[in-house]
Design an enzyme around this catalytic site. Structure first.
Site, PDB file in Angstrom:
ATOM      1  CB  ILE A 146      -3.349   2.227   1.021  1.00 39.55           C
ATOM      2  CG1 ILE A 146      -2.699   0.841   1.120  1.00 39.55           C
ATOM      3  CG2 ILE A 146      -3.298   2.894   2.390  1.00 39.55           C
ATOM      4  CD1 ILE A 146      -1.941   0.399  -0.073  1.00 39.55           C
ATOM      5  CB  CYS A 147      -6.278   5.802   2.514  1.00 41.95           C
ATOM      6  SG  CYS A 147      -7.138   7.239   3.193  1.00 41.95           S
ATOM      7  CD  GLN A 148      -7.325  10.650  -2.669  1.00 35.69           C
ATOM      8  OE1 GLN A 148      -6.160  10.826  -2.290  1.00 35.69           O
ATOM      9  NE2 GLN A 148      -8.018  11.591  -3.280  1.00 35.69           N
TER      10      GLN A 148
END
Length: 356
Positions: A146-148
């Site tokens: 998720i994301c980074q």
């Protein structure tokens, strides 16, 4: 003339009621937020001074052979994925028969200031993957980022392609120079090397304030007005307080890793040019040939969908699929509408590829 008349008593009553809601909301927000989160049962199976690895057993009959390892961003806490029983992304996957592992990156301390992306990816992540491989007797596992965390997973899959069965990216930035990327535009003007020298750890509160400044209307005004209007609805108030707790629970960041990520990715956009070096490895997305499910949100102000869409064609996979979720950056994990559809779609996609 009657159509333009108004009832003074009714107006005063409504103003008083609005004032009462504002006062009640302000009182509740100002108190210490100790509301409970992360209700799904789990076991801590690995632990160091940097991370913990949690294991969740499926709550339905186990259908999938290959477990999922979830990697969340370093700058926020992963319990947004398991906010409460009826708003839990993790629980929905467990109910589909999946075995889940989750990396909790914890709260770095001053002594961790020199931790690099090499430490996180080739060190801690690889340790978690090897543990799961030993426990499951599988050579490959599913990675969900998720994301980074999705960026870290892409880097990991480039270095260790033979350890990854399937990749699921959720709201993951790939092109860090798209037109509507507010964080990227903001980052262009910061000397991150100097920031890292000035702070052993980059304060999480500072990062959160900078994030809020990219869209203050949504992050501040709208959400508190909505909270005030719903102050008498306990269910909605509890959801708000849990999200609020998560929003301000931002760990400090090791200066070395933070500088590297912001400089190489946000400022120089090296991920697409195969010019990022992590440890002894050059990150080349063309080394990634595993099936990829790329999920992004249509109104994400943190990771614009154009940034995530850049993953198409960036790897060597011939099995690439996209899903567009509704809402903003965390809506995929807290919106009841998304929770009723996304886990089902992810489950179906993985089950079609559940081989070893």
């Amino acid at each position: 003339m009657d159509r333009y008349s108004f009832n003074a008593e009714k107006v005063i009553s409504e103003l008083n009621e609005f004032n009462r809601k504002i006062c009640d909301a302000s009182t509740l927000v100002s108190k210490k937020n100790d509301i409970d989160v992360a209700p799904s049962p789990r076991d801590e199976v690995l632990c160091s001074n940097i991370f913990k690895l949690y294991h969740y057993q499926p709550t339905a009959h186990k259908k999938a052979i290959t477990p999922i390892l979830i990697n969340y961003a370093l700058v926020n806490r992963p319990y947004i994925l398991d906010l409460q029983p009826d708003r839990s992304f993790i629980k929905n996957l467990l109910d589909k028969g999946f075995e889940i592992y989750l990396i909790d990156w914890g709260y770095p301390q001053k002594k961790d200031k020199f931790l690099s992306l090499d430490d996180y990816i080739n060190g801690f992540m690889h340790t978690c993957v090897k543990y799961i491989q030993r426990e499951t007797c599988l050579e490959k596992i599913n990675l969900m980022g998720i994301c980074q965390g999705g960026v870290m997973n892409l880097c990991y899959a480039s270095i260790y392609p033979n350890s990854v069965s399937n990749l699921i990216c959720l709201n993951t930035p790939v092109d860090f120079s798209t037109k509507n990327d507010r964080l990227s535009h903001f980052a262009k003007h910061i000397k991150f090397d100097q920031l890292a020298k000035s702070h052993d750890l980059i304060p999480g509160t500072m990062l959160n304030l900078n994030l809020i400044s990219t869209n203050p209307l949504d992050f501040v005004t709208k959400k508190y007005v909505t909270f005030s209007n719903n102050i008498d609805d306990k269910d909605k108030s509890d959801v708000f307080l849990r999200i609020e707790k998560w929003s301000f629970d931002c760990p400090d960041q090791p200066g070395t890793a933070f500088n590297q990520f912001c400089t190489d990715f946000y400022q120089q956009n090296k991920l697409l040019s195969a010019s990022i070096i992590i440890g002894e490895h050059t990150i080349d997305l063309k080394e990634v040939s595993t099936p990829i499910l790329n999920i992004f949100s249509d109104n994400d102000k943190i990771v614009p969908q154009e940034s995530s869409k850049a993953l198409r064609g960036a790897t060597s996979t011939t099995d690439y699929h996209e899903i567009v979720a509704q809402g903003g950056h965390i809506s995929s994990f807290i919106s009841k509408k998304n929770l009723s559809t996304l886990p089902e779609k992810i489950s179906g996609w993985l089950m079609q590829r559940d081989t070893f």
